[in-house]
Design an enzyme around this catalytic site. Structure first.
Site, PDB file in Angstrom:
ATOM      1  N   SER A 146      46.249  17.308  50.744  1.00 27.51           N
ATOM      2  CA  SER A 146      46.931  18.330  51.518  1.00 27.51           C
ATOM      3  C   SER A 146      46.824  19.659  50.788  1.00 27.51           C
ATOM      4  O   SER A 146      46.552  19.680  49.593  1.00 27.51           O
ATOM      5  CB  SER A 146      48.420  18.017  51.672  1.00 27.51           C
TER       6      SER A 146
ATOM      7  N   ASP B  24      50.895   8.779  38.490  1.00 26.23           N
ATOM      8  CA  ASP B  24      50.689   7.333  38.381  1.00 26.23           C
ATOM      9  C   ASP B  24      52.039   6.639  38.409  1.00 26.23           C
ATOM     10  O   ASP B  24      52.760   6.595  37.415  1.00 26.23           O
ATOM     11  CB  ASP B  24      49.943   7.006  37.087  1.00 26.23           C
TER      12      ASP B  24
ATOM     13  N   ASP C 177      51.992   0.509  38.268  1.00 30.68           N
ATOM     14  CA  ASP C 177      51.344  -0.091  37.100  1.00 30.68           C
ATOM     15  C   ASP C 177      51.348  -1.610  37.206  1.00 30.68           C
ATOM     16  O   ASP C 177      52.147  -2.192  37.940  1.00 30.68           O
ATOM     17  CB  ASP C 177      52.075   0.329  35.808  1.00 30.68           C
TER      18      ASP C 177
END
Lengths: 109, 811
Positions: free
Chosen positions: B276, B348, B351
């Site tokens: 975006s 992130d 995991d």
């Protein structure tokens, strides 16, 4: 006369009841007034098929065929207006066989 | 004979009716579906269809007025919060019921209920990912706050009021095709809908592939080819912005753990091209003397549209923008004081932990020097036309063990027998953020609103009438040691667990920077040399961000139209950076006539991916071919080990700065290949393959035709989408219009005494394929134009007088 009755009664009832009401209507009217097997089938077929053709054609033209085109593509029809004929045919077949059944049943008595 | 005929005729009639009332596989019940009284014909709408003007409903506290403008955008005028969300639920369901329910069925792993056994593996995957578990966690948090609780209850009641009024003949078309009926809405479904966004935008993971690379090539090659910061970047927080907080200490990095090779991996990955843009310019740079704000979220393009425009008005609030059908509030929009928009943060937040089980029964796992129990959750997956399938999902304190047996996995990035830690399983109350943003009056309100937001993390851009502009990459970010989660983690040692969260006030941010604008395009939130916390080693390629910042830096006296033109900017910065070097590497004497012609077209190109150019088609065919030629021998997937190529940025850096690198050699051949050879061979191959597909160089090679942007129906029903839309742009370009994804809503807002909003999305307000308003906005979107949004101040102003009215009245 029988054709007109089938057309009108089935047409009116379908606004309130499930689509398969066309079967008992054709059956009953043909059982009451059917002249012979072929004629009964024909009136049932035309009475229901015409009703389905009239209403679907009315909707098709009033809505500029937006949905007819899409559903036509969904079923891979070469021309979306075929959908009108298929609709009429399906209604007609149900009406025709039911009317024929009505006539056959009356002959039992 | 008579009896025989009677029996036959009645039998045939009954069989016919029953057959035509039954669905076979994906074929709808033909009679029921074709009947013009009850079937699909009833879904056909005339353009100027009649609108029921008074709808009696039991739950509203006062009458609600809904005005529909000429694009069928509802403007809801209500007296209180309950009524406004009730009405939002009602009108959204009226236009988008099937879409809302289908999406939440997909999220909850319930598609097989309506489609049958062929979606079983997808359903299992959703359940094993803990989508419902995550939604339940979120729901708890939403119900704990009285504001979000009331909002959810009202919104749900509104949807259900609509469902209760529906007769089978008025069911949305897709219900008739699949032959099922809508079920009552629940607040959990709102939470599920937000989890779909979390999966699309924050559900990606490279941990498995990178671990495999680390095992194969060792730390130094991995570090070299998969670096923690790209060679060219322009982060969201401008370099040199001082920190306004004192950083927390970072947890110590444990000694290197090497995961054992995890065999299996995933297919259904989130699309890496989802991205975006957003930006806001300061009063000093705008023509009006007030800030301007722009946003265009890039998502999968589909019909019914992902977004639904709406205006919500109560005595305390007046907000316009787009909502997600199935969730209350405006998600991206503006009110009289402020405007805001979002882009995805590629932090992130997922995991994987390698587990050590006590024994084959997998009932206990080793963690922090003790055996801990595994929780089992049983799942019943109902299947249309077949018996239910039962599945058991195992949960550790990290999260679900997505696949606990060595089996064919649905998503190849899922390591088997590993536990997943994912931020989308945290309790969260995103709808409260939007509730507060919809009512925000100033920067403090905006900051306050952001503190309730967890996932998917978004870059919330902001501009207000008092000339403040700002951007906060916002979400809940785990406090990690550098590179934690770049590779698969050790599930036995608490040092590898997520050990806390980055305090909200320490999220990257910038307010009123000297350069006079703020922007984001999914790139790095901040330069890791300046920002104290680790968010991720990789973000979206920097090209869109760099281009936006270059243009904004040069622009002065900015208007709505210059913002619009920037949203439609087609410069291919990737090509501009790399193409001169690539063309120089090609050995021209080895090209045949057609290849020379293509070479000339590329040499003359000014790097714009315009719809009618031919050069972009050649370049976009060439680059991936070259990329494969460079990396396939070293980083290609094998059936047992999943790897990935180095990033496009690293490959470009290699070509520009290390053209002699060892990696250009194809290890599977005895000869030693050079960059020049690879460039030549792959250029020839690219031109040959275009020739095969499109004939000799000519009009058929035009970019729009080659790219072929399609907007498909959500269930991919043929005929219900729009194919081959003539537009330019492409992946990694500001105008990010690709084959199946792109700007799903373009908005420009000019703040000022009279706020002006402009916007368009590629679809229409109605979710009904039989409506004129299903796809009527696409042409304006295609041309890169915007509609002026009809922001009403009250229900009696002249613009409102011309609109269609629907009233929800107390029964």
């Amino acid at each position: 006369m029988l054709l007109l009755l089938t057309l009108i009664i089935a047409f009116a009832l379908q606004f309130f009841l499930p689509w398969w009401i066309v079967a008992p209507v054709s059956f009953g009217l043909a059982a009451w007034r059917g002249r012979n097997g072929w004629a009964a089938f024909g009136t049932g077929f035309l009475g229901i098929g015409l009703g389905w053709l009239l209403l679907s054609a009315f909707i098709h033209f009033r809505t500029a065929g937006i949905l007819t085109n899409k559903v036509g593509q969904l079923f891979s029809l070469p021309n979306p207006t075929l959908l009108l004929l298929i609709t009429a045919l399906i209604g007609g077949v149900v009406g025709g066989f039911s009317a024929w059944a009505g006539y056959c049943c009356r002959r039992l008595f | 004979m008579k009896i025989f005929l009677a029996l036959v005729s009645v039998g045939v009639s009954l069989a016919l009716v029953i057959a035509l009332n039954t669905s076979f596989g994906m074929v709808p019940p033909i009679g029921k579906f074709l009947s013009p009284f009850t079937g699909f014909w009833q879904n056909a709408e005339a353009k100027e269809g009649p609108l029921i003007t008074k709808v009696p409903v039991t739950r509203v506290q006062a009458d609600v007025k809904v005005l529909y403008d000429d694009n069928r955008v509802p403007h809801i005028f209500a007296q209180n919060n309950y009524d406004v969300y009730f009405a939002q639920g009602y009108v959204t369901a009226k236009d988008r019921l099937w879409q809302m329910e289908f999406q939440t069925h997909a999220a909850a792993g319930r598609l097989s209920e309506i489609i049958g056994a062929r979606t079983l593996e997808m359903d299992r995957f959703q359940r094993r990912m803990g989508m419902v578990y995550g939604a339940q966690q979120a729901l708890k948090a939403m119900l704990a706050d009285p504001r979000s609780r009331q909002m959810l209850e009202a919104f749900t009641a509104g949807i259900n009021a609509y469902i209760q009024q529906l007769k089978p003949k008025n069911f949305p078309l897709e219900y008739k095709l699949l032959n099922y009926a809508p079920e009552p809405w629940t607040p959990l479904k709102c939470a599920l809908l937000l989890k779909i966004m979390a999966y699309d935008l924050a559900g990606g993971s490279d941990d498995l592939r990178l671990t495999n690379i680390l095992r194969k090539y060792g730390p130094s090659v991995t570090k070299n080819l998969f670096p923690d910061y790209p060679f060219r970047e322009d982060p969201i927080v401008p370099p040199g912005t001082p920190l306004d907080f004192k950083p927390l200490p970072i947890p110590p990095k444990p000694t290197l753990f090497m995961a054992s090779q995890a065999e299996n991996q995933v297919q259904r990955e989130p699309n890496p091209e989802l991205g975006s843009n957003n930006w806001a310019v300061a009063a000093s740079k705008s023509a009006t003397g007030y800030p301007l704000l722009a946003n265009d979220p890039h998502l999968n393009l589909s019909l019914p549209s992902i977004w639904y425009q709406i205006q919500l008005v109560t005595p305390e609030m007046n907000v316009y923008g787009v909502s997600l059908p199935g969730a209350p509030n405006v998600i991206i929009g503006f009110n009289e004081q402020v405007s805001w928009g979002v882009t995805n943060v590629d932090a992130d937040v997922m995991d994987w932990y390698e587990l050590k089980f006590k024994n084959k029964l997998q009932q206990q796992y080793w963690h922090a020097n003790q055996w801990k129990p595994i929780r089992k959750v049983s799942e019943e997956i109902k299947i249309k036309g077949a018996a239910s399938v039962f599945d058991t999902v195992l949960y550790t304190h990290h999260g679900p063990i997505v696949y606990d047996q060595a089996e064919q996995v649905f998503n190849k990035q899922t390591p088997v027998k590993h536990a997943m830690r994912w931020v989308a399983h945290e309790p969260s109350n995103e709808i409260l953020t939007f509730y507060l943003l919809n009512r925000a009056k100033n920067y403090t309100d905006y900051q306050q609103a952001l503190t309730h937001y967890t996932a998917p993390a978004q870059n919330f851009i902001y501009a207000d009438i008092t000339n403040t502009i700002a951007i906060w990459p916002n979400g809940k970010f785990p406090l990690k040691w550098p590179d934690q989660g770049k590779f698969i983690l050790d599930g036995t040692d608490p040092a590898y667990d997520w050990q806390g969260w980055i305090p909200r006030a320490h999220n990257p941010h910038v307010v009123n920077p000297p350069r006079g604008f703020v922007s984001s395009a999914n790139q790095f939130s901040a330069d890791p040399k300046e920002y104290p916390y680790y968010l991720n080693w990789q973000f979206a390629p920097a090209q869109r961000g760099i281009r936006i910042n270059q243009r904004l830096a040069h622009m002065q006296k900015i208007t709505v139209d210059s913002m619009r033109l920037l949203q439609n900017d087609n410069l291919n910065l990737h090509a501009q950076t790399i193409l001169p070097a690539l063309l120089a590497a090609v050995q021209p004497e080895k090209l045949n006539k057609a290849q020379q012609q293509a070479f000339q077209i590329l040499s003359d190109w000014h790097f714009f991916n315009n719809a009618t150019e031919t050069a972009p088609s050649i370049f976009q065919e060439w680059w991936p071919t070259l990329d494969r030629a460079i990396w396939e021998d070293d980083f290609g997937n094998s059936p047992t080990v999943q790897l990935r190529y180095p990033s496009r940025d690293r490959t470009m850096e290699l070509i520009l700065k290390e053209p002699q690198a060892y990696w250009f050699d194809n290890r599977t051949t005895p000869a030693k290949e050079t960059l020049n050879q690879l460039a030549t061979i792959t250029f020839q191959a690219a031109v040959d393959s275009l020739q095969q597909r499109y004939g000799p160089v000519g009009n058929k090679w035009q970019w729009a035709q080659v790219k072929s942007t399609d907007i498909q129906h959500l269930a991919k029903l043929p005929g219900f989408g729009r194919n081959d839309i003539l537009v330019g742009g492409g992946a990694g370009i500001v105008n990010a219009t690709g084959a199946h994804h792109g700007p799903s809503w373009r908005m420009v807002v000019a703040l000022g005494p009279e706020v002006q909003g402009y916007g368009v999305y590629p679809g229409g307000q109605s979710g009904n394929p039989g409506s004129f308003y299903y796809d009527n906005l696409i042409e304006t979107w295609r041309q890169g134009k915007l509609f002026k949004l009809k922001f009403l101040k009250n229900a009696t102003e002249p613009a409102a007088e011309k609109m269609l009215v629907m009233q929800l009245v107390k029964k």
